[in-house]
Design a protein around this motif. Structure first.
Motif, PDB file in Angstrom:
ATOM      1  N   SER A   1      13.859 -10.688  10.517  1.00 42.17           N
ATOM      2  CA  SER A   1      14.930 -11.686  10.507  1.00 42.17           C
ATOM      3  C   SER A   1      14.410 -13.092  10.748  1.00 42.17           C
ATOM      4  O   SER A   1      15.079 -14.079  10.432  1.00 42.17           O
ATOM      5  CB  SER A   1      15.986 -11.338  11.557  1.00 42.17           C
ATOM      6  OG  SER A   1      15.477 -11.501  12.875  1.00 42.17           O
ATOM      7  N   GLU A   2      13.218 -13.189  11.307  1.00 40.80           N
ATOM      8  CA  GLU A   2      12.620 -14.504  11.565  1.00 40.80           C
ATOM      9  C   GLU A   2      11.911 -15.065  10.342  1.00 40.80           C
ATOM     10  O   GLU A   2      11.468 -16.212  10.353  1.00 40.80           O
ATOM     11  CB  GLU A   2      11.644 -14.397  12.735  1.00 40.80           C
ATOM     12  CG  GLU A   2      12.319 -13.980  14.044  1.00 40.80           C
ATOM     13  CD  GLU A   2      11.318 -13.690  15.148  1.00 40.80           C
ATOM     14  OE1 GLU A   2      10.099 -13.697  14.842  1.00 40.80           O
ATOM     15  OE2 GLU A   2      11.747 -13.448  16.283  1.00 40.80           O
ATOM     16  N   LYS A   3      11.801 -14.254   9.284  1.00 41.42           N
ATOM     17  CA  LYS A   3      11.169 -14.702   8.045  1.00 41.42           C
ATOM     18  C   LYS A   3      12.235 -15.293   7.140  1.00 41.42           C
ATOM     19  O   LYS A   3      13.061 -14.581   6.571  1.00 41.42           O
ATOM     20  CB  LYS A   3      10.476 -13.532   7.342  1.00 41.42           C
ATOM     21  CG  LYS A   3       9.564 -12.711   8.239  1.00 41.42           C
ATOM     22  CD  LYS A   3       8.429 -13.543   8.803  1.00 41.42           C
ATOM     23  CE  LYS A   3       7.543 -12.699   9.707  1.00 41.42           C
ATOM     24  NZ  LYS A   3       6.474 -13.491  10.340  1.00 41.42           N
ATOM     25  N   ARG A   4      12.247 -16.568   7.003  1.00 42.51           N
ATOM     26  CA  ARG A   4      13.282 -17.217   6.212  1.00 42.51           C
ATOM     27  C   ARG A   4      13.035 -17.043   4.720  1.00 42.51           C
ATOM     28  O   ARG A   4      11.909 -16.893   4.276  1.00 42.51           O
ATOM     29  CB  ARG A   4      13.354 -18.706   6.566  1.00 42.51           C
ATOM     30  CG  ARG A   4      13.796 -18.981   8.000  1.00 42.51           C
ATOM     31  CD  ARG A   4      14.023 -20.450   8.231  1.00 42.51           C
ATOM     32  NE  ARG A   4      14.516 -20.704   9.582  1.00 42.51           N
ATOM     33  CZ  ARG A   4      14.869 -21.911  10.030  1.00 42.51           C
ATOM     34  NH1 ARG A   4      14.779 -22.956   9.223  1.00 42.51           N
ATOM     35  NH2 ARG A   4      15.306 -22.057  11.252  1.00 42.51           N
ATOM     36  N   SER A   5      14.121 -17.064   3.975  1.00 38.20           N
ATOM     37  CA  SER A   5      14.054 -16.993   2.510  1.00 38.20           C
ATOM     38  C   SER A   5      13.268 -15.797   2.024  1.00 38.20           C
ATOM     39  O   SER A   5      12.464 -15.893   1.103  1.00 38.20           O
ATOM     40  CB  SER A   5      13.447 -18.293   1.939  1.00 38.20           C
ATOM     41  OG  SER A   5      14.165 -19.419   2.380  1.00 38.20           O
ATOM     42  N   ALA A   6      13.524 -14.642   2.633  1.00 33.78           N
ATOM     43  CA  ALA A   6      12.795 -13.431   2.269  1.00 33.78           C
ATOM     44  C   ALA A   6      13.752 -12.376   1.741  1.00 33.78           C
ATOM     45  O   ALA A   6      14.965 -12.409   1.983  1.00 33.78           O
ATOM     46  CB  ALA A   6      12.031 -12.883   3.475  1.00 33.78           C
ATOM     47  N   ILE A   7      13.190 -11.421   1.006  1.00 34.53           N
ATOM     48  CA  ILE A   7      13.889 -10.199   0.642  1.00 34.53           C
ATOM     49  C   ILE A   7      13.010  -9.042   1.069  1.00 34.53           C
ATOM     50  O   ILE A   7      11.780  -9.084   0.914  1.00 34.53           O
ATOM     51  CB  ILE A   7      14.204 -10.139  -0.869  1.00 34.53           C
ATOM     52  CG1 ILE A   7      15.024  -8.868  -1.195  1.00 34.53           C
ATOM     53  CG2 ILE A   7      12.940 -10.189  -1.723  1.00 34.53           C
ATOM     54  CD1 ILE A   7      15.577  -8.844  -2.605  1.00 34.53           C
ATOM     55  N   VAL A   8      13.620  -8.020   1.653  1.00 38.92           N
ATOM     56  CA  VAL A   8      12.888  -6.843   2.122  1.00 38.92           C
ATOM     57  C   VAL A   8      13.027  -5.735   1.083  1.00 38.92           C
ATOM     58  O   VAL A   8      14.129  -5.442   0.614  1.00 38.92           O
ATOM     59  CB  VAL A   8      13.415  -6.366   3.489  1.00 38.92           C
ATOM     60  CG1 VAL A   8      12.740  -5.052   3.899  1.00 38.92           C
ATOM     61  CG2 VAL A   8      13.171  -7.430   4.552  1.00 38.92           C
ATOM     62  N   VAL A   9      11.905  -5.117   0.727  1.00 32.51           N
ATOM     63  CA  VAL A   9      11.873  -4.023  -0.242  1.00 32.51           C
ATOM     64  C   VAL A   9      11.639  -2.730   0.523  1.00 32.51           C
ATOM     65  O   VAL A   9      10.644  -2.582   1.234  1.00 32.51           O
ATOM     66  CB  VAL A   9      10.758  -4.245  -1.283  1.00 32.51           C
ATOM     67  CG1 VAL A   9      10.672  -3.049  -2.242  1.00 32.51           C
ATOM     68  CG2 VAL A   9      11.005  -5.541  -2.054  1.00 32.51           C
ATOM     69  N   SER A  10      12.567  -1.780   0.362  1.00 28.43           N
ATOM     70  CA  SER A  10      12.518  -0.567   1.156  1.00 28.43           C
ATOM     71  C   SER A  10      12.795   0.660   0.305  1.00 28.43           C
ATOM     72  O   SER A  10      13.613   0.622  -0.623  1.00 28.43           O
ATOM     73  CB  SER A  10      13.562  -0.633   2.287  1.00 28.43           C
ATOM     74  OG  SER A  10      13.699   0.605   2.946  1.00 28.43           O
ATOM     75  N   GLY A  11      12.123   1.778   0.635  1.00 27.63           N
ATOM     76  CA  GLY A  11      12.445   3.055   0.028  1.00 27.63           C
ATOM     77  C   GLY A  11      13.561   3.729   0.789  1.00 27.63           C
ATOM     78  O   GLY A  11      14.057   3.216   1.802  1.00 27.63           O
ATOM     79  N   SER A  12      13.963   4.896   0.317  1.00 28.11           N
ATOM     80  CA  SER A  12      15.094   5.589   0.935  1.00 28.11           C
ATOM     81  C   SER A  12      14.689   6.371   2.174  1.00 28.11           C
ATOM     82  O   SER A  12      15.535   6.736   2.970  1.00 28.11           O
ATOM     83  CB  SER A  12      15.734   6.544  -0.071  1.00 28.11           C
ATOM     84  OG  SER A  12      14.813   7.537  -0.474  1.00 28.11           O
TER      85      SER A  12
END
Length: 273
Positions: free
Chosen positions: A231-242
């Motif tokens: 959450s402290e990483k601005r302007s990011a998108i997190v890529v996650s598996g299931s």
């Protein structure tokens, strides 16, 4: 050109979800298909049991809600025209059976959902059955988008050595080559300082071929703290598996991105086989 589904709680259209789609269209033209469902039915549609012999029909919509849905459809169409987005609207979903709605995701590259509508009136940090059930049988990757977000300028690849996490990384790269030039952090979270980075050579060989500005890092923090860190990483998108063989619903029982989604901090890309 990608086909993207935008699923709305018909009476409460997500501005954040549309804005994310609009920004994607600026990168590369898309076909945006708006799916508008009644609020109560959207919450219940995916929870019906599979394997029912006869089609499951959606209950009737209240007149007042029907008018709100019509207004949101008109708003969606106006915004698409104004933004130069090729679009479709599925207005007949009130009459379709549940299997038909699930089938729609089979013919899409991506589904975008406004994450906050799934977390109303539930305990903080605990995703509800609504979202779990809705995502379990989706046949394409999903992006969950908060109402307020910065469009991604960097990418966080959440890696745990599993087949699911590698699959999600590949799917993101295949779908969004326009984003792979951005600063990318492939992060492995371990509770044990001495634990090795799993299959480090192999994942680096793969990820570096797709992400031009790649850094790999092992975080020696408890997995439960990953959401706070991300959450402290601005302007990011997190890529996650299931993170589970039973579909995306397992993500919310086992994954370290649970709180990140529940708190609506960042957009999250999720893919499962």
């Amino acid at each position: 050109m990608k086909k993207i589904l935008l699923a709305f709680d018909g009476s409460n259209a997500s501005e954040g979800a549309f804005e994310f789609a609009r920004r994607l269209n600026e990168l590369s033209p898309i076909l945006l298909t708006g799916v508008f469902l009644p609020q109560a039915e959207l919450a219940n549609l995916w929870s019906y049991a599979d394997g029912v012999g006869s089609p499951l029909m959606i209950p009737l919509v209240e007149p007042g809600e029907s008018e709100l849905i019509k207004e949101n459809i008109e708003h969606f169409e106006e915004r698409c025209k104004h933004s130069g987005i090729e679009y479709r609207v599925h207005k007949d979903f009130f009459d379709l059976a549940l299997p038909e709605l699930k089938k729609e995701s089979r013919y899409a590259d991506l589904l975008i959902l406004g994450s906050e509508i799934f977390y109303e009136n539930i305990h903080a940090g605990s995703p509800n059955d609504y979202l779990e059930d809705a995502l379990e049988d989706v046949k394409c990757p999903v992006i969950l988008v908060p109402e307020k977000f910065d469009f991604p300028e960097n990418i966080i690849l959440a890696y745990d050595g599993s087949e699911e996490s590698v699959f999600a990384i590949k799917q993101f790269a295949y779908l969004f080559p326009e984003l792979t030039k951005k600063e990318t952090l492939l992060v492995y979270i371990s509770n044990e300082a001495e634990e090795d980075f799993p299959d480090k050579i192999q994942i680096e060989e793969l990820a570096a071929r797709h992400f031009n500005n790649l850094t790999m890092s092992k975080l020696d923090i408890p997995k439960k703290h990953f959401s706070t860190w991300a959450s402290e990483k601005r302007s990011a998108i997190v890529v996650s598996g299931s993170y589970g063989r039973h579909g995306l619903s397992q993500l919310f029982k086992k994954s370290f991105v649970n709180d990140l989604i529940a708190e609506h901090w960042l957009p999250v890309f999720i893919a499962h086989k």
